[in-house]
Each structure stands twice: as C-alpha cells, then as structure tokens.
Design an enzyme around this catalytic site. Structure first.
Site, PDB file in Angstrom:
ATOM      1  N   LYS A 188       0.814  -1.221   0.000  1.00 35.07           N
ATOM      2  CA  LYS A 188       0.000   0.000   0.000  1.00 35.07           C
ATOM      3  C   LYS A 188       0.844   1.265   0.000  1.00 35.07           C
ATOM      4  O   LYS A 188       2.060   1.253   0.184  1.00 35.07           O
ATOM      5  CB  LYS A 188      -0.978  -0.038   1.179  1.00 35.07           C
ATOM      6  CG  LYS A 188      -2.074  -1.074   0.941  1.00 35.07           C
ATOM      7  CD  LYS A 188      -3.229  -0.953   1.884  1.00 35.07           C
ATOM      8  CE  LYS A 188      -4.338  -1.938   1.486  1.00 35.07           C
ATOM      9  NZ  LYS A 188      -5.441  -1.959   2.456  1.00 35.07           N
TER      10      LYS A 188
ATOM     11  N   ARG B 282      -3.242  -9.993   5.587  1.00 33.18           N
ATOM     12  CA  ARG B 282      -3.709 -10.162   4.211  1.00 33.18           C
ATOM     13  C   ARG B 282      -2.589  -9.700   3.288  1.00 33.18           C
ATOM     14  O   ARG B 282      -2.201  -8.527   3.317  1.00 33.18           O
ATOM     15  CB  ARG B 282      -4.979  -9.352   3.984  1.00 33.18           C
ATOM     16  CG  ARG B 282      -5.585  -9.472   2.588  1.00 33.18           C
ATOM     17  CD  ARG B 282      -6.858  -8.634   2.492  1.00 33.18           C
ATOM     18  NE  ARG B 282      -7.501  -8.759   1.189  1.00 33.18           N
ATOM     19  CZ  ARG B 282      -7.195  -8.028   0.115  1.00 33.18           C
ATOM     20  NH1 ARG B 282      -6.223  -7.122   0.195  1.00 33.18           N
ATOM     21  NH2 ARG B 282      -7.834  -8.209  -1.023  1.00 33.18           N
TER      22      ARG B 282
END
Length: 277
Positions: A219, A253
C-alpha cells in the site's frame, strides 16, 4: 473439501497460536497491485495453487477493485468475474474468503462454499449484509472505512466508533462473536500519517475483544516511506505486517504469501522458544 462445520478459525487466545496468512486473489482488471494479472481463469487458478503451496491459510477472492479512485461495478459484472473460478478455488481445500461489500455476492459465494465474508465497509454499506452473513453461518471481517481521508480527525476514535457500530449490526443479526473479525483498514480513507498512528497503536484495538486482521500489503503508506513503486514494496509490506503480528494481528492479508508465512512461523517459534509444527 472442508465444510463449514469442519473448518473454524483459530481462537488466537494465546502465544501458541500462529498468525494466519490470507493470500490475495484479485480477479479484477484494475486492482492497484495486480490489476488484470488474474483475469484469465487458468492464470487465477494457477496463482491460487501457488499461494496454497507457499503456505496460505486463507484465500481472499475479490471481483471488484477497492483501490482509491476505482469505479464501482455492478453485481452482475462482479459475479461474472467470480463465478468461473470460485468453485474450483473452493475445491482446492483451503478456506476461501469472499472480498465484497454486496450482500448478494456474499450469499452466492457462501452458498458455493466460502467460509468468510471480507466486507471493506464493515456491514455498513449494504443493509442486507449482516443478515446474509448470519444466515450463511460464516465468519465476517468488518473493516473500517471512510469516504475520504480527513487529517483533522482522531483516527483511532473514528475506528472505535465504526467498530462498535459494526459489532452492533453483527450482534443484532445474530452473528456469533467468535465469528467476528476486525480490520482497521490500512489505506482506506486515511492519510499516510494516520496509517502509522494505527500501526503504532495496533495493540489498542484488542480492547474490542475480537481477532484483528492487518492488510497493508504493497500500500501507499509503504511506497511513501520507501519511495518505491507497487511492485517493489515486498520488504516494506513484510516489515509492517510483522510489526502488526507482534502487536496482536491474528491474520495478515498479503499478496506475497511465502515471506509472510515464514514470518508467522518464525514469530510463533520465537514466542514458544522452540520449533513449532
């Protein structure tokens, strides 16, 4: 293939538990990280098998991109992406999570055998989602989200309020507490700094009494620090997720399964001071 009665998530109630790795399987053409890579059925199935071989405990399958700026897709389009692969992925025997905020997609996926609904709007987008999860008898990941980032707010207080609302919806629908999971939503409606506030205080989220999921893989918070493009954020992803695991994350995740699975096993070995099975 495991049935719902045979499979249950660990309780994560002691140091003997190993954090679990949720492998990401996007079948979307516009995912921020691997957009288009798994649109072809054979490629998606091969990637699923690879993640299982690398140690994935859960496969998180998504048919709609939730990256910043992405355009919503219709239920029909989302299901058309999922339907060709879902049965075969579920038949591989690793628990499958369906990454959706649409109740009807969740209902269809759970009917096919998915055992987790991963809702990026924490049951608060689709009014039918909580009841759908309850009727299916599956686990639910309730993620914190915002329409837009706001640097002026206390992000931890905002997450607490959101979680309490999500938990109330889940309780009211009849979803047992031992099937509820919380995710603070790294990168969703947050500034870069707010993401690091969450990481620094991650253990505080345990006060809600539910297992925690961390999903920071590749991210922008990592790219901003390392000045790295999406494909070069592996080491930063592992670093963030290891910190989260040490602070109480029960699940991470991740796009890159093997490094995260190795980290989880090493963390368990360190906690037990021996080599775990």
């Amino acid at each position: 293939m495991p049935t719902r009665t045979q499979y249950d998530l660990p309780r994560f109630d002691g140091i003997s538990e190993r954090p679990h790795v949720m492998g990401v399987l996007n079948v979307t053409p516009d995912s921020f990280s691997d957009g288009g890579r798994n649109v072809v059925v054979d490629t998606a199935l091969a990637h699923a098998r690879q993640m299982i071989a690398e140690g994935a405990d859960i496969l998180d399958v998504g048919g709609e991109s939730t990256r910043p700026g992405s355009e919503p897709v219709s239920l029909e389009v989302e299901w058309a992406r999922l339907e060709p692969i879902l049965d075969e992925v579920i038949a591989m025997g690793t628990p499958v999570s369906i990454d959706t905020y649409k109740a009807e997609i969740a209902r269809r996926a759970c009917a096919a055998g998915a055992v987790i609904v991963n809702d990026v709007w924490g049951l608060q987008k689709d009014p039918a989602m909580a009841e759908t999860v309850a009727e299916a008898g599956v686990h639910v990941v309730m993620m914190h989200n915002r329409e837009a980032a706001d640097a002026s707010i206390d992000i931890l207080a905002d997450i607490d309020r959101f979680f309490e609302n999500s938990m109330e919806l889940a309780d009211r629908a009849g979803i047992p507490r031992d099937r509820q999971i919380l995710d603070p939503g790294f990168g969703f409606g947050k500034t870069i700094d707010q993401n690091f506030v969450i990481l620094n205080r991650f253990e505080d989220l345990k006060k809600h009494g539910l297992p925690l999921l961390a999903g920071a893989s590749r991210k922008r918070m990592i790219g901003a620090v390392l000045d790295a493009e999406v494909e070069d954020r592996l080491f930063g992803s592992v670093a963030v997720h290891l910190m989260a695991m040490m602070k109480g994350a029960a699940i991470v995740r991740a796009h890159d399964v093997r490094p995260h699975a190795d980290c989880a096993r090493m963390l368990k070995a360190t906690r037990l001071e021996r080599n775990p099975i």
